[in-house]
Design a protein around this motif. Structure first.
Motif, PDB file in Angstrom:
ATOM      1  N   THR A  16      43.080  45.780  85.449  1.00  0.00           N
ATOM      2  CA  THR A  16      42.718  47.167  85.128  1.00  0.00           C
ATOM      3  C   THR A  16      42.971  47.459  83.659  1.00  0.00           C
ATOM      4  OG1 THR A  16      43.252  47.882  87.384  1.00  0.00           O
ATOM      5  CG2 THR A  16      43.159  49.583  85.680  1.00  0.00           C
ATOM      6  N   LEU A  17      44.100  46.984  83.131  1.00  0.00           N
ATOM      7  CA  LEU A  17      44.427  47.216  81.726  1.00  0.00           C
ATOM      8  C   LEU A  17      43.460  46.482  80.788  1.00  0.00           C
ATOM      9  CD1 LEU A  17      48.330  46.987  81.857  1.00  0.00           C
ATOM     10  CD2 LEU A  17      46.937  49.033  81.516  1.00  0.00           C
ATOM     11  N   GLN A  18      42.820  45.438  81.287  1.00  0.00           N
ATOM     12  CA  GLN A  18      41.822  44.753  80.480  1.00  0.00           C
ATOM     13  C   GLN A  18      40.658  45.687  80.156  1.00  0.00           C
ATOM     14  OE1 GLN A  18      40.171  41.288  82.354  1.00  0.00           O
ATOM     15  NE2 GLN A  18      38.913  40.724  80.592  1.00  0.00           N
ATOM     16  N   HIS A  19      40.310  46.543  81.104  1.00  0.00           N
ATOM     17  CA  HIS A  19      39.209  47.479  80.904  1.00  0.00           C
ATOM     18  C   HIS A  19      39.677  48.779  80.234  1.00  0.00           C
ATOM     19  CE1 HIS A  19      36.448  45.021  83.274  1.00  0.00           C
ATOM     20  NE2 HIS A  19      37.408  44.888  84.186  1.00  0.00           N
ATOM     21  N   PHE A  20      40.922  49.174  80.510  1.00  0.00           N
ATOM     22  CA  PHE A  20      41.461  50.418  79.955  1.00  0.00           C
ATOM     23  C   PHE A  20      42.653  50.090  79.049  1.00  0.00           C
ATOM     24  CE2 PHE A  20      39.622  51.408  84.137  1.00  0.00           C
ATOM     25  CZ  PHE A  20      38.660  52.326  83.759  1.00  0.00           C
ATOM     26  N   TYR A  21      42.413  49.221  78.090  1.00  0.00           N
ATOM     27  CA  TYR A  21      43.483  48.684  77.246  1.00  0.00           C
ATOM     28  C   TYR A  21      44.238  49.729  76.425  1.00  0.00           C
ATOM     29  CZ  TYR A  21      39.664  48.787  73.833  1.00  0.00           C
ATOM     30  OH  TYR A  21      38.618  49.183  73.030  1.00  0.00           O
ATOM     31  N   PRO A  22      43.642  50.902  76.062  1.00  0.00           N
ATOM     32  CA  PRO A  22      44.446  51.882  75.317  1.00  0.00           C
ATOM     33  C   PRO A  22      45.703  52.338  76.082  1.00  0.00           C
ATOM     34  CG  PRO A  22      42.126  52.413  75.113  1.00  0.00           C
ATOM     35  CD  PRO A  22      42.226  51.342  76.154  1.00  0.00           C
ATOM     36  N   LEU A  23      45.670  52.245  77.425  1.00  0.00           N
ATOM     37  CA  LEU A  23      46.834  52.667  78.206  1.00  0.00           C
ATOM     38  C   LEU A  23      48.029  51.753  77.977  1.00  0.00           C
ATOM     39  CD1 LEU A  23      45.123  53.619  81.593  1.00  0.00           C
ATOM     40  CD2 LEU A  23      45.848  55.121  79.734  1.00  0.00           C
ATOM     41  N   ALA A  24      47.788  50.548  77.476  1.00  0.00           N
ATOM     42  CA  ALA A  24      48.889  49.634  77.174  1.00  0.00           C
ATOM     43  C   ALA A  24      49.293  49.703  75.705  1.00  0.00           C
ATOM     44  CB  ALA A  24      48.487  48.199  77.526  1.00  0.00           C
ATOM     45  N   GLY A  25      48.535  50.453  74.913  1.00  0.00           N
ATOM     46  CA  GLY A  25      48.831  50.561  73.489  1.00  0.00           C
ATOM     47  C   GLY A  25      49.959  51.538  73.209  1.00  0.00           C
ATOM     48  N   ASN A  26      50.129  51.864  71.945  1.00  0.00           N
ATOM     49  CA  ASN A  26      51.182  52.778  71.521  1.00  0.00           C
ATOM     50  C   ASN A  26      50.583  53.911  70.700  1.00  0.00           C
ATOM     51  OD1 ASN A  26      53.964  51.479  72.207  1.00  0.00           O
ATOM     52  ND2 ASN A  26      52.703  49.796  71.425  1.00  0.00           N
ATOM     53  N   LEU A  27      51.038  55.125  70.989  1.00  0.00           N
ATOM     54  CA  LEU A  27      50.603  56.303  70.238  1.00  0.00           C
ATOM     55  C   LEU A  27      51.490  56.451  69.014  1.00  0.00           C
ATOM     56  CD1 LEU A  27      48.907  58.896  69.958  1.00  0.00           C
ATOM     57  CD2 LEU A  27      50.595  60.049  71.391  1.00  0.00           C
ATOM     58  N   LEU A  28      50.893  56.371  67.837  1.00  0.00           N
ATOM     59  CA  LEU A  28      51.627  56.487  66.581  1.00  0.00           C
ATOM     60  C   LEU A  28      51.280  57.808  65.912  1.00  0.00           C
ATOM     61  CD1 LEU A  28      51.214  52.863  65.163  1.00  0.00           C
ATOM     62  CD2 LEU A  28      52.990  53.778  66.661  1.00  0.00           C
ATOM     63  N   CYS A  29      52.297  58.447  65.368  1.00  0.00           N
ATOM     64  CA  CYS A  29      52.116  59.758  64.730  1.00  0.00           C
ATOM     65  C   CYS A  29      52.609  59.690  63.286  1.00  0.00           C
ATOM     66  CB  CYS A  29      52.874  60.843  65.501  1.00  0.00           C
ATOM     67  SG  CYS A  29      52.328  61.047  67.203  1.00  0.00           S
ATOM     68  N   PRO A  30      51.759  59.267  62.349  1.00  0.00           N
ATOM     69  CA  PRO A  30      52.149  59.209  60.940  1.00  0.00           C
ATOM     70  C   PRO A  30      52.290  60.611  60.369  1.00  0.00           C
ATOM     71  CG  PRO A  30      49.816  58.742  61.178  1.00  0.00           C
ATOM     72  CD  PRO A  30      50.371  58.844  62.564  1.00  0.00           C
ATOM     73  N   PRO A  31      52.986  60.763  59.261  1.00  0.00           N
ATOM     74  CA  PRO A  31      53.157  62.096  58.663  1.00  0.00           C
ATOM     75  C   PRO A  31      51.826  62.640  58.172  1.00  0.00           C
ATOM     76  CG  PRO A  31      53.970  60.377  57.184  1.00  0.00           C
ATOM     77  CD  PRO A  31      53.688  59.708  58.481  1.00  0.00           C
ATOM     78  N   PRO A  32      51.679  63.976  58.156  1.00  0.00           N
ATOM     79  CA  PRO A  32      50.447  64.604  57.647  1.00  0.00           C
ATOM     80  C   PRO A  32      50.192  64.156  56.214  1.00  0.00           C
ATOM     81  CG  PRO A  32      51.850  66.193  58.744  1.00  0.00           C
ATOM     82  CD  PRO A  32      52.659  64.948  58.607  1.00  0.00           C
ATOM     83  N   PRO A  33      48.935  64.114  55.809  1.00  0.00           N
ATOM     84  CA  PRO A  33      47.738  64.631  56.496  1.00  0.00           C
ATOM     85  C   PRO A  33      47.103  63.633  57.473  1.00  0.00           C
ATOM     86  CG  PRO A  33      47.121  63.842  54.339  1.00  0.00           C
ATOM     87  CD  PRO A  33      48.617  63.644  54.442  1.00  0.00           C
ATOM     88  N   HIS A  34      47.750  62.493  57.706  1.00  0.00           N
ATOM     89  CA  HIS A  34      47.197  61.502  58.614  1.00  0.00           C
ATOM     90  C   HIS A  34      47.268  62.002  60.058  1.00  0.00           C
ATOM     91  CE1 HIS A  34      47.143  58.713  55.253  1.00  0.00           C
ATOM     92  NE2 HIS A  34      48.413  59.004  55.019  1.00  0.00           N
ATOM     93  N   LYS A  35      46.319  61.564  60.872  1.00  0.00           N
ATOM     94  CA  LYS A  35      46.228  61.994  62.258  1.00  0.00           C
ATOM     95  C   LYS A  35      46.835  60.938  63.194  1.00  0.00           C
ATOM     96  CE  LYS A  35      43.854  65.698  61.204  1.00  0.00           C
ATOM     97  NZ  LYS A  35      44.457  67.059  61.332  1.00  0.00           N
ATOM     98  N   PRO A  36      47.341  61.354  64.338  1.00  0.00           N
ATOM     99  CA  PRO A  36      47.854  60.391  65.323  1.00  0.00           C
ATOM    100  C   PRO A  36      46.740  59.446  65.783  1.00  0.00           C
ATOM    101  CG  PRO A  36      48.570  62.619  65.860  1.00  0.00           C
ATOM    102  CD  PRO A  36      47.546  62.746  64.778  1.00  0.00           C
ATOM    103  N   PHE A  37      47.140  58.227  66.153  1.00  0.00           N
ATOM    104  CA  PHE A  37      46.167  57.257  66.643  1.00  0.00           C
ATOM    105  C   PHE A  37      46.852  56.310  67.626  1.00  0.00           C
ATOM    106  CE2 PHE A  37      48.209  55.344  63.004  1.00  0.00           C
ATOM    107  CZ  PHE A  37      48.344  54.002  63.324  1.00  0.00           C
ATOM    108  N   ILE A  38      46.039  55.620  68.433  1.00  0.00           N
ATOM    109  CA  ILE A  38      46.538  54.630  69.378  1.00  0.00           C
ATOM    110  C   ILE A  38      46.325  53.253  68.778  1.00  0.00           C
ATOM    111  CG2 ILE A  38      46.271  53.628  71.686  1.00  0.00           C
ATOM    112  CD1 ILE A  38      45.255  56.342  72.625  1.00  0.00           C
ATOM    113  N   ARG A  39      47.397  52.475  68.685  1.00  0.00           N
ATOM    114  CA  ARG A  39      47.299  51.113  68.153  1.00  0.00           C
ATOM    115  C   ARG A  39      47.406  50.111  69.295  1.00  0.00           C
ATOM    116  NH1 ARG A  39      51.519  49.328  63.713  1.00  0.00           N
ATOM    117  NH2 ARG A  39      52.907  49.319  65.535  1.00  0.00           N
ATOM    118  N   CYS A  40      46.429  49.221  69.399  1.00  0.00           N
ATOM    119  CA  CYS A  40      46.408  48.189  70.428  1.00  0.00           C
ATOM    120  C   CYS A  40      46.551  46.820  69.767  1.00  0.00           C
ATOM    121  CB  CYS A  40      45.104  48.243  71.227  1.00  0.00           C
ATOM    122  SG  CYS A  40      44.769  49.847  71.995  1.00  0.00           S
ATOM    123  N   THR A  41      47.497  46.022  70.251  1.00  0.00           N
ATOM    124  CA  THR A  41      47.729  44.689  69.693  1.00  0.00           C
ATOM    125  C   THR A  41      47.807  43.666  70.819  1.00  0.00           C
ATOM    126  OG1 THR A  41      50.153  44.776  69.790  1.00  0.00           O
ATOM    127  CG2 THR A  41      49.097  45.797  67.874  1.00  0.00           C
TER     128      THR A  41
END
Length: 358
Positions: A88-113
């Motif tokens: 299931t995670l192979q198809h929905f891989y963002p669920l296994a990633g990490n939510l990163l919140c850099p300081p403004p003005p950058h926006k949060p993003f999901i990093r998958c490795t």
């Protein structure tokens, strides 16, 4: 015994509670499950994702009847669950990633490795399954109230008849949804309970909910779309207008109006959603809806059959909705109450239902 325990330092009481919890639960296995296929990418959050990135999160708990030993579960069922989760995670891989919140003005993003995985923990509990999967108050202060379909229909008729008699300025709708009626009833009952001794009559009370827009856009969203496509809506009333005799009818009116406005302008004020939510949340006078009867959670089958009970754990500022697991057409409403609120809330709910039958 209780009186003497109350004199102990708070850190001792906390330590004692932790020891009790450890004795009631046994860690069977804790492992990491990775996607069957690896994907390295970064996914920025869209403007529809950002308002949902906190500060309130909920978790759904499924209770299934499993009449076998823990050893049987680990030898026969757990391997299949691990394999299924990995695929299931192979198809929905963002669920296994990490939510990163850099300081403004950058926006949060999901990093998958390639190193991503999710934790799967198996715990054996000594708690009473029948109690945890019942529609009764739990030791964690969870309150679940089943609203039968007959009562919902009675509430609809009551509020529509009241409008026709007393409210000439409001265009009475021909139809009221179960969502509008149930949410308005719970909102009014909670405010009457939690603010029964409060003197801030002009304080603003907010009711916030999300609506799915997949089928409302001019260009339909593909069925395979895996992302947020929700618009955020709210209704507001002065506290005195919710606590009064017409509190329920007033609540129905403003929630129905919010639903109607949403249909005509889907993403109204979207750029201000997060800031407005922060303002409502900090004020301490907001009720949020989580879940939906359209999710059909009681049809979720992991190989154990139909769930016995589905719970949603959330904060005091939330209420959860699901279809009834016991009666067709009914709704389950999940609430979290303080112990000193529970009995009074039940009496307010019963009085409201009885009034709608008269």
């Amino acid at each position: 015994m209780l009186a003497s325990q109350d004199r102990f330092p708070s850190f001792f009481r906390k330590y004692h509670r932790i020891m009790v919890v450890l004795k009631e639960h046994k860690l069977v296995e804790k492992l990491q499950v990775a996607p069957a296929g690896r994907t390295t990418t970064s996914l920025p959050l869209t403007f529809l994702d950002l308002p949902l990135a906190g500060p309130i999160y909920v978790r759904r708990q499924f209770f299934y009847h499993f009449p076998h030993s823990t050893l049987h579960f680990c030898e026969t069922t757990l391997p299949s669950l691990k394999t299924s989760l990995s695929h299931t995670l192979q198809h929905f891989y963002p669920l296994a990633g990490n939510l990163l919140c850099p300081p403004p003005p950058h926006k949060p993003f999901i990093r998958c490795t390639d190193d991503d995985s999710v934790t799967l923990t198996i715990i054996e509990s000594k708690h009473d399954f029948n109690h945890l999967s019942s529609n009764h108050p739990k030791s964690l202060k969870d309150l679940d109230h089943l609203v039968p379909k007959d009562d919902i229909e009675g509430l609809k008729r009551w509020v529509l008849n009241r409008w026709k008699k007393n409210d000439q300025e409001f265009n009475t709708p021909r139809y009221l949804s179960k969502f509008v009626v149930t949410c308005a009833f719970v909102w009014a009952c909670l405010v009457k309970t939690r603010c029964r001794d409060d003197e801030e009559h002009d304080k603003e009370e907010y009711f916030r909910f999300a609506a799915d827009c997949r089928d409302r856009l001019e260009d339909p969203v593909p069925e395979t779309y895996f992302g947020n496509c929700l618009t955020l809506c709210y209704a507001m009333l002065k506290r005195k207008d919710l606590k009064g005799e017409s509190g329920f009818a007033n609540a129905v009116k403003v929630i129905e109006r919010a639903v109607t406005d949403m249909k005509s302008e889907l993403f109204k004020d979207a750029e201000n959603w997060r800031e407005s939510f922060k303002k409502m949340f900090v004020s301490g006078s907001i009720l949020l809806v989580t879940g939906s009867p359209k999710f059909t959670v009681y049809e979720t089958d992991f190989g154990f059959g139909r769930p016995t009970k589905v719970e949603m754990a959330h904060s005091f500022k939330g209420m959860s909705l699901a279809e009834s697991g016991y009666k067709e057409g009914g709704l389950e409403v999940g609430l979290v109450c303080r112990s000193n609120e529970f009995e009074y809330l039940i009496s307010v709910i019963q009085q409201g239902i009885e009034a709608s039958r008269s």
